[in-house]
Design an enzyme around this catalytic site. Structure first.
Site, PDB file in Angstrom:
ATOM      1  CG  HIS A 124      -3.480  -3.284   3.924  1.00  0.00           C
ATOM      2  ND1 HIS A 124      -2.291  -2.846   4.440  1.00  0.00           N
ATOM      3  CD2 HIS A 124      -4.083  -2.193   3.401  1.00  0.00           C
ATOM      4  CE1 HIS A 124      -2.189  -1.541   4.235  1.00  0.00           C
ATOM      5  NE2 HIS A 124      -3.258  -1.127   3.599  1.00  0.00           N
ATOM      6  CB  CYS A 127      -0.991  -0.062   1.154  1.00  0.00           C
ATOM      7  SG  CYS A 127      -2.392   1.022   0.889  1.00  0.00           S
TER       8      CYS A 127
HETATM    9  N1  LIG Z   1      -3.125   1.998   3.898  1.00  0.00           N
HETATM   10  C1  LIG Z   1      -2.185   2.689   3.268  1.00  0.00           C
HETATM   11  O1  LIG Z   1      -1.022   2.374   3.304  1.00  0.00           O
HETATM   12  C2  LIG Z   1      -2.658   3.930   2.544  1.00  0.00           C
HETATM   13  C3  LIG Z   1      -1.654   4.488   1.580  1.00  0.00           C
HETATM   14  C4  LIG Z   1      -1.918   5.931   1.209  1.00  0.00           C
HETATM   15  N2  LIG Z   1      -1.876   6.781   2.354  1.00  0.00           N
HETATM   16  C5  LIG Z   1      -3.231   6.062   0.474  1.00  0.00           C
HETATM   17  O2  LIG Z   1      -4.230   6.401   1.065  1.00  0.00           O
HETATM   18  O3  LIG Z   1      -3.277   5.803  -0.707  1.00  0.00           O
END
Ligand SMILES: NC(=O)CC[C@H](N)C(=O)O
Length: 500
Positions: A433, A332
């Site tokens: 995730h 992510c």
């Molecule tokens: N859960 C995350 O790692 C989010 C990644 C990033 N902040 C986004 O919203 O795209």
């Protein structure tokens, strides 16, 4: 109509979440329909339900302990801090907007009615609801609008057990002080005290227990010894206690970069089950060394975190590890960091506009105002895996390879590609995730790292992660049964305890 019991703490990190999970397990084992509940959570570590709703992680492991599927109603409000001053406010699984602390404080009264309707609904569906408070109930500057501690206990008309962490010291003062800072009607809700994380000789503690009972008029319903269980914790208070050193008795060294806005660090918990793996977290100033797999985790603020990595000099270190032929894996926000560019024209995450990424994957990310929250099934080679996505960023892949093919999202069949793999195949990025919780695929990845080191592959796959977790919840329930007066707790739940 169900009954309620609330666990409040004298401070953050006193062990409320785990205690709620353990009590959920005890009641579940006893054949009751039990559900965890926390009206308001502040954490970056979140989860996506089967319906695609976002909720705090603590109620997820508590639900697992209770033997039920996580439901967003267990955590109606989730606050995800985006900076030191602001949080993204998520209500019933969906983003409302970003608010600072003052704006949220003003907004809270509007939530009370909604939360109380929802709570009544849950009471109809369950035998018992075990509520978790937040921080301490004695935050006297905030109590007039509280919806997380005594405010919620009032909505639920719940008896309260107060838990205090003896490991930190000052346990009697914190119990006495907390109880005495409450209003009389709030104080009357506290029906028991639990002392947590005790190490030492109970005979030495006993006189103190008697004294605190006399001073407060509240019985001590148990002293729980300090225990090491591998149970997911909700926030990064837990992260500050994690291991920072490689255990050389394990063949594989996996290092996770502790980003400043790390989200979903529970992604790596299942790796701890593997007999050949040591997982460590690398903070600025720590030696990165030469890990077999270097992981960049999720981040609530990818742009802030690229600046954070550069400031700490970790960008050079990560490239060095790549040059040494090691595997780099980004999830992510970590995937986004690995790319060439990060663009945030609408200032969704920060005010930094466009910034260069680490340049290890030929991808670029654009932040959008709409958030993706999906539970997915995907195909990686011949492995079917599951995971979940939580992001505002959209990543364009200029590499020849994707990581996975998504086959279903929130229960609906679909076909789209996820993630990217570099030409040398040593840099991998994905939005999924929970990817490491897929035991079969996890073993394949670990074997790839073993082969790179000339080690033989391990064929045996460890037990599925959910089974392992279930064993941990049973151990936790055993620990509570041994050390808490469970019968008395049942009487408290049934409101049969005589008035003080
Ligand atoms: N859960 C995350 O790692 C989010 C990644 C990033 N902040 C986004 O919203 O795209």
């Amino acid at each position: 109509m169900g009954k309620s019991l609330m666990i409040q703490g004298t401070a953050s990190d006193s062990g409320k979440s785990i205690l709620v999970a353990g009590l959920c397990r005890v009641l579940h084992q006893d054949g009751l329909k039990v559900m965890p509940f926390k009206s308001q959570n502040m954490a970056l570590n979140s989860f996506i339900t089967l319906k695609g709703d976002e909720m705090g992680r603590a109620q997820v492991f508590q639900a697992e302990a209770a033997g039920i599927e996580p439901d967003v109603r267990m955590n109606p409000v989730l606050l995800k801090p985006t900076s030191d001053r602001k949080s993204q406010v998520i209500f019933n699984g969906k983003v409302l907007c970003d608010m600072d602390a003052v704006e949220y404080h003003e907004f809270k009264p509007q939530l009370v009615e909604k939360i109380s309707e929802l709570y009544q609904e849950l009471l109809q569906e369950n035998d018992v609801i075990i509520l978790e408070g937040a921080g301490s109930p004695a935050e006297i500057n905030l109590n007039s609008r509280d919806i997380a501690n005594m405010g919620m206990a009032k909505i639920a008309d719940a008896p309260v057990l107060l838990v205090a962490d003896i490991d930190k010291g000052g346990v009697f003062a914190s119990i006495y002080g907390t109880i005495h800072l409450l209003k009389p009607e709030e104080r009357a809700r506290i029906k028991g005290i639990i002392i947590n994380k005790f190490r030492g000789d109970i005979a030495l503690l006993d006189p103190g227990l008697k004294m605190i009972e006399d001073l407060t008029g509240v019985p001590v319903v148990g002293v729980i010894p300090y225990a090491q269980l591998n149970i997911e914790d909700e926030d990064s208070v837990a992260l500050s206690k994690v291991n920072r050193l490689y255990n050389p008795q394990k063949a594989l060294d996996i290092a996770v970069v502790a980003l400043s806005k790390i989200s979903n660090f529970t992604d790596f918990n299942s790796l701890h089950m593997e007999p050949d793996v040591s997982v460590r977290y690398v903070f600025p100033g720590d030696q990165l060394g030469s890990p077999d797999i270097l992981i960049l985790p999720g981040s609530k603020n990818t742009l802030e975190d690229i600046l954070y990595l550069k400031k700490a000099g970790l960008d050079h270190e990560i490239r060095r590890v790549h040059h040494e032929g090691k595997m780099i894996f980004g999830i992510c926000g970590g995937f986004q960091l690995l790319g060439n560019m990060l663009h945030d024209p609408a200032q969704v995450e920060s005010v930094h506009g466009s910034l260069e990424g680490l340049g290890l994957l030929n991808v670029e990310t654009f932040f959008e105002t709409e958030k993706v929250t999906t539970r997915v099934t995907a195909q990686i080679g011949d492995d079917q895996v599951s995971g979940y996505e939580i992001h505002m960023g959209k990543t364009i892949n200029h590499e020849a390879r994707a990581f996975a093919k998504i086959t279903a999202a929130n229960g609906i069949t679909t076909e789209r590609l996820d993630g990217a793999i570099s030409q040398d195949r040593r840099v991998i990025g994905t939005y999924l995730h929970g990817i490491f919780d897929n035991s079969h695929w996890r073993r394949k990845l670990l074997n790839q790292a073993r082969s790179a080191r000339g080690l033989s592959e391990i064929q045996e796959v460890t037990i599925p992660y959910h089974e392992y977790k279930s064993q941990q919840y049973d151990k936790l329930a055993d620990l509570l049964r041994e050390n808490l007066d469970i019968e008395r707790i049942y009487r408290i739940i049934n409101q049969e305890e005589s008035e003080r």
